[in-house]
Design an enzyme around this catalytic site. Structure first.
Site, PDB file in Angstrom:
ATOM      1  N   LYS A   1       0.852  -1.022  -0.237  1.00 56.77           N
ATOM      2  CA  LYS A   1       0.090  -0.071   0.148  1.00 56.77           C
ATOM      3  C   LYS A   1       0.863   1.306   0.061  1.00 56.77           C
ATOM      4  CE  LYS A   1      -1.731   2.760   3.021  1.00 56.77           C
ATOM      5  NZ  LYS A   1      -1.652   4.083   2.176  1.00 56.77           N
TER       6      LYS A   1
ATOM      7  N   GLU B   1      10.119  14.712  16.160  1.00 56.03           N
ATOM      8  CA  GLU B   1      10.401  15.009  14.820  1.00 56.03           C
ATOM      9  C   GLU B   1       9.691  15.899  14.128  1.00 56.03           C
ATOM     10  OE1 GLU B   1       9.327  11.281  12.500  1.00 56.03           O
ATOM     11  OE2 GLU B   1      11.215  11.388  11.646  1.00 56.03           O
TER      12      GLU B   1
ATOM     13  N   CYS C   1      13.351  10.047   7.461  1.00 57.73           N
ATOM     14  CA  CYS C   1      13.391   9.571   8.960  1.00 57.73           C
ATOM     15  C   CYS C   1      14.823   9.764   9.643  1.00 57.73           C
ATOM     16  CB  CYS C   1      12.963   8.308   8.891  1.00 57.73           C
ATOM     17  SG  CYS C   1      13.915   7.206   7.672  1.00 57.73           S
TER      18      CYS C   1
HETATM   19  P1  NAD Z   1       2.263   7.691   8.421  1.00 57.19           P
HETATM   20  O1  NAD Z   1       2.697   6.529   9.665  1.00 57.19           O
HETATM   21  O2  NAD Z   1       1.304   8.712   8.531  1.00 57.19           O
HETATM   22  O3  NAD Z   1       1.913   7.053   7.280  1.00 57.19           O
HETATM   23  C1  NAD Z   1       2.762   5.914   6.711  1.00 57.19           C
HETATM   24  C2  NAD Z   1       1.987   4.978   5.967  1.00 57.19           C
HETATM   25  O4  NAD Z   1       0.989   4.195   6.629  1.00 57.19           O
HETATM   26  C3  NAD Z   1       1.169   5.324   4.856  1.00 57.19           C
HETATM   27  O5  NAD Z   1       1.015   4.647   3.854  1.00 57.19           O
HETATM   28  C4  NAD Z   1      -0.187   5.410   5.588  1.00 57.19           C
HETATM   29  O6  NAD Z   1      -1.408   5.542   4.807  1.00 57.19           O
HETATM   30  C5  NAD Z   1      -0.296   4.320   6.486  1.00 57.19           C
HETATM   31  N1  NAD Z   1      -1.216   4.029   7.625  1.00 57.19           N
HETATM   32  C6  NAD Z   1      -1.751   5.222   8.377  1.00 57.19           C
HETATM   33  N2  NAD Z   1      -2.480   4.816   9.261  1.00 57.19           N
HETATM   34  C7  NAD Z   1      -2.292   3.243   9.133  1.00 57.19           C
HETATM   35  C8  NAD Z   1      -2.935   2.530  10.018  1.00 57.19           C
HETATM   36  N3  NAD Z   1      -3.710   2.657  11.055  1.00 57.19           N
HETATM   37  N4  NAD Z   1      -2.610   1.232   9.716  1.00 57.19           N
HETATM   38  C9  NAD Z   1      -1.926   0.847   8.398  1.00 57.19           C
HETATM   39  N5  NAD Z   1      -1.339   1.909   7.682  1.00 57.19           N
HETATM   40  C10 NAD Z   1      -1.619   2.992   8.110  1.00 57.19           C
HETATM   41  O7  NAD Z   1       3.609   8.523   8.181  1.00 57.19           O
HETATM   42  P2  NAD Z   1       4.038   9.387   6.848  1.00 57.19           P
HETATM   43  O8  NAD Z   1       3.304  10.727   7.364  1.00 57.19           O
HETATM   44  O9  NAD Z   1       3.590   8.907   5.515  1.00 57.19           O
HETATM   45  O10 NAD Z   1       5.417   9.512   6.765  1.00 57.19           O
HETATM   46  C11 NAD Z   1       6.194  10.222   7.822  1.00 57.19           C
HETATM   47  C12 NAD Z   1       6.680   9.166   8.986  1.00 57.19           C
HETATM   48  O11 NAD Z   1       7.342   8.054   8.328  1.00 57.19           O
HETATM   49  C13 NAD Z   1       7.998  10.195   9.699  1.00 57.19           C
HETATM   50  O12 NAD Z   1       7.557   9.998  10.932  1.00 57.19           O
HETATM   51  C14 NAD Z   1       9.235   9.411   9.321  1.00 57.19           C
HETATM   52  O13 NAD Z   1      10.044   9.367  10.227  1.00 57.19           O
HETATM   53  C15 NAD Z   1       8.668   8.070   9.078  1.00 57.19           C
HETATM   54  N6  NAD Z   1       9.551   7.466   7.998  1.00 57.19           N
HETATM   55  C16 NAD Z   1      10.388   6.492   8.469  1.00 57.19           C
HETATM   56  C17 NAD Z   1      11.342   5.694   7.706  1.00 57.19           C
HETATM   57  C18 NAD Z   1      12.260   4.746   8.107  1.00 57.19           C
HETATM   58  O14 NAD Z   1      12.858   4.050   7.647  1.00 57.19           O
HETATM   59  N7  NAD Z   1      12.495   4.651   9.579  1.00 57.19           N
HETATM   60  C19 NAD Z   1      11.382   6.092   6.392  1.00 57.19           C
HETATM   61  C20 NAD Z   1      10.642   7.159   6.077  1.00 57.19           C
HETATM   62  C21 NAD Z   1       9.387   7.586   6.815  1.00 57.19           C
END
Ligand code: NAD
Ligand code: MG
Length: 496
Positions: free
Chosen positions: A201, A407, A309
Site C-alpha cells: 500500500k 520529529e 526519517c
Molecule cells: P504515517 O505513519 O502517517 O503513514 C505511513 C503509511 O502508513 C501511509 O501509507 C499511511 O497511509 C499508512 N497508515 C496510516 N495509518 C495506518 C494504520 N492505522 N494502519 C496501517 N497503515 C496506516 O507516516 P507518513 O506521514 O506517511 O511518513 C512520515 C513518517 O514516516 C515520519 O515520522 C518518518 O520518520 C517515518 N519514516 C520512517 C522511515 C524509516 O525508514 N524509519 C522512512 C520514511 C519515513
C-alpha cells in the site's frame, strides 16, 4: 523466461495532460510522462478500477493542483489482493528456483533504469522533491536495490547458514510518501528474492509512481499476483496489515502508526519489521574538516526538504567552533534554491502536503514560544503557490525543547552545543528515537569511540544520508526494529 527483453516497450510519446502543473514550469510539457485521470489498484497482474466508490485526490504539492483521482481500497479489494498473493505464493513464486526469481528481479532493475527519467519526473510531480534528487538518488538507488537482491535470490542458503531457505508467504507492506519508489524497492526486492509475495500500500499523497511500477511489472511479465498494489489511506493500510491471510507485515512510517499496527497484529502470529521516526544528531567536533561538515549538515537536513526519517535534524556543535560553524552554515544555506521541483537547479522542493506544511509551521511557532531564534535562508523567494518552507535554522534551543525532542519532518535544523565527547554522546542519546547519527572528526579514534557509544541503528562518519543496498538500515527503541538492506534485509522474510 529466457528472453530478458521487455515485451512491450513503453510509449513515451505521451505528454503530460495536466494544466495545473504547468503553472510552475512550462518545460513540464517536454517531460515524457502520462498521468491518468483515475487510478485503481494492481491485483493479480491487472490494473483494476476497485470495487468500492471511495476515492481521493493526489496533488502536485508545488502547485496544489489535483493530479489524479485514486480509488480507495476497501475490504473486497484487499481480500482480492491477498487471495491473489496467496495463490501466487503457493502455486508459482515459492516453487520457482532462486535463479528464476532472480531473473525477474534483474529484469525489473534493468527496466527501472531504462525508464528512470519517466519515473523521476512522475515522482517529482507527485511528491514535490527536486528532480535532481529523484534523477540522481531515488531512482538509481531503487534500481540498485533490485539488482542487489536479484543477486541474493539464488544464494539464500548463505543467509540461512545452510538451512533450506523457506519463505513466509504473503507480505503486507505499507510505505510512506517521502521516498515512494525507494521505499517500494526496499520492501518488494527482498520479499521477492526470498520467495514471498506482496500486497503493497503506497502512501495516499504519492501513489502514482507505484502505479507506473505496476505497468513495469506487466512489461517484465512478472507472474500475476506476485506483487499486488492497493491504494488508500490509513483505513486501507489497516485492512492490509490486519488481514488474516497475511504472514508478515513490513511498515515504514511514523512511530505513532507503527505502534497502532503493533497493537493490531499482536497475537496474530505475523512477523513484523518497523521502520519508524527519528531525530538524528549530527555531531561536529572542533577537529572536523569544517567545510565538509557544513556540506554534511546541508545533506543531513535539507535533502528531500528534511522529509527523511534519518535526517540530521539536531546539530551538536563543539562549543569552541559553534559560532564560526553556524556562520559558515548560514552562508551555505543562502545559496540553496527553493522552488520548482522540476527545475534541475532546485535544491529544496515542495513540502509534500498541506498537512505536513501545517505541521512544520506549527513546530516553528512552538519553537518561537519556547525561546528559539528562527533563521530562514535560501537564494530566492519560494513560489507563491504550492507548499514551501525555506531552509530553517533554530538556535538558542535547549535539550528539553519540543523542537529538539520531536520529529518535525521538514527542513528545520535545531542547533545545540557540547564541550566534551561524553556530553555530545549523552545529548545525542537523550532521545526516544534511535535511527541515525553522524560524527565528524579527523581523529579516527574519536569517531569510533563516539560511534560505538551512540544508541542508534546507523552512524555515518564524516558523511550523512549516504545509502547503499548492501548496508543494513533500521532503528532501535522508538525508531523501530528489523533491518532493510544487506544480508540482514533477507532475514525478516525467511522462516529459517
Ligand atoms: P504515517 O505513519 O502517517 O503513514 C505511513 C503509511 O502508513 C501511509 O501509507 C499511511 O497511509 C499508512 N497508515 C496510516 N495509518 C495506518 C494504520 N492505522 N494502519 C496501517 N497503515 C496506516 O507516516 P507518513 O506521514 O506517511 O511518513 C512520515 C513518517 O514516516 C515520519 O515520522 C518518518 O520518520 C517515518 N519514516 C520512517 C522511515 C524509516 O525508514 N524509519 C522512512 C520514511 C519515513
Ligand atoms: Mg501527490
Amino acid at each position: 523466461m529466457d528472453n530478458p527483453a521487455p515485451p512491450h516497450p513503453p510509449d513515451t510519446r505521451h505528454r503530460l495532460r495536466l494544466a495545473g502543473a504547468l503553472e510552475l514550469s512550462p518545460s513540464i510539457e517536454k517531460h515524457p510522462v502520462t498521468i491518468h485521470e483515475r487510478y485503481g489498484h494492481f491485483i493479480n497482474g491487472e490494473l483494476v478500477p476497485g470495487q468500492g466508490d471511495e476515492s481521493f485526490a493526489t496533488v502536485n504539492p508545488a502547485t496544489g493542483a489535483t493530479l489524479a483521482q485514486v480509488a480507495a481500497a476497501g475490504q473486497a479489494d484487499v481480500d482480492a489482493a491477498v487471495a491473489a498473493a496467496r495463490k501466487a505464493h503457493d502455486e508459482v513464486w515459492s516453487k520457482l528456483s532462486g535463479l528464476e526469481r532472480g531473473k525477474y528481479l534483474f529484469r525489473i532493475a534493468r527496466r527501472l533504469q531504462e525508464r528512470s527519467r519517466e519515473f523521476s519526473v512522475l515522482e517529482t510531480i507527485d511528491n514535490g522533491k527536486p528532480i535532481r534528487e529523484t534523477r540522481d538518488v531515488d531512482l538509481p538507488l531503487a534500481a540498485a536495490h533490485f539488482f542487489y537482491y536479484a543477486g541474493w535470490a539464488d544464494k539464500l542458503s548463505y543467509a540461512t547458514r545452510g538451512a533450506p531457505p523457506r519463505s513466509l508467504g504473503v507480505a503486507a507492506q505499507v510505505i510512506p510518501w517521502n521516498f515512494p519508489m525507494l521505499m517500494l524497492a526496499w520492501k518488494i526486492a527482498p520479499a521477492l528474492a526470498t520467495g514471498n509475495t506482496v500486497v503493497l500500500k503506497p502512501a495516499e499523497t504519492t501513489p502514482l509512481s507505484a502505479m507506473l511500477f505496476a505497468e513495469l511489472l506487466q512489461e517484465v511479465e512478472l507472474p500475476p499476483g506476485v506483487v499486488n498494489i492497493v491504494n488508500g489511506a490509513g483505513a486501507t493500510g489497516n485492512l492490509v496489515v490486519s488481514h488474516p491471510g497475511v504472514n508478515k507485515v513490513a511498515f515504514t512510517g511514523s512511530t505513532e502508526v507503527g505502534r497502532a499496527i503493533m497493537r493490531t497484529i499482536a497475537g496474530a502470529g505475523k512477523r513484523a519489521t518497523m521502520e519508524l521516526g527519528g531525530k538524528g544528531a549530527n555531531i561536529i567536533y572542533a577537529d572536523a574538516a569544517l567545510d565538509q561538515a557544513v556540506e554534511g549538515c546541508v545533506d543531513g537536513i535539507f535533502f528531500n526538504q528534511g522529509h527523511v526519517c534519518c535526517a540530521g535534524s539536531r546539530l551538536l556543535l563543539e562549543e569552541s567552533i559553534a559560532e564560526d560553524f553556524i556562520a559558515r552554515l548560514k552562508r551555505r544555506v543562502e545559496t540553496l534554491r527553493v522552488g520548482d521541483p522540476l527545475d534541475k537547479n532546485t535544491d529544496v522542493g515542495a513540502i509534500n502536503s498541506q498537512g505536513q506544511l501545517r505541521t512544520i509551521e506549527r513546530y516553528l511557532e512552538i519553537g518561537r514560544e519556547e525561546g528559539a531564534t528562527v533563521w530562514q535562508g535560501g537564494a530566492c523567494e519560494p513560489p507563491g503557490s504550492g507548499y514551501f518552507v525555506r531552509p530553517t535554522i533554530l538556535t538558542g534551543v535547549q535539550q528539553s525543547d519540543t523542537v529538539v525532542r520531536e520529529e518535525i519532518f521538514g527542513p528545520v535544523l535545531a542547533c545545540l552545543t557540547f564541550r566534551t565527547p561524553d556530553e555530545a554522546i549523552a545529548k545525542a542519546n537523550d532521545s526516544e528515537y534511535g535511527l541515525a547519527c553522524g560524527v565528524w572528526s579527523e581523529k579516527t579514534s574519536k569517531v569510533f569511540r563516539t560511534a560505538h557509544a551512540l544508541n542508534c541503528g546507523v552512524v555515518w562518519a564524516n558523511g550523512y544520508n549516504l545509502f547503499d543496498p548492501s548496508s543494513p538500515f533500521g532503528g532501535v527503541r522508538h525508531s523501530g526494529f528489523g533491518r532493510e538492506g544487506g544480508i540482514a534485509g533477507l532475514w525478516p522474510y525467511l522462516e529459517a
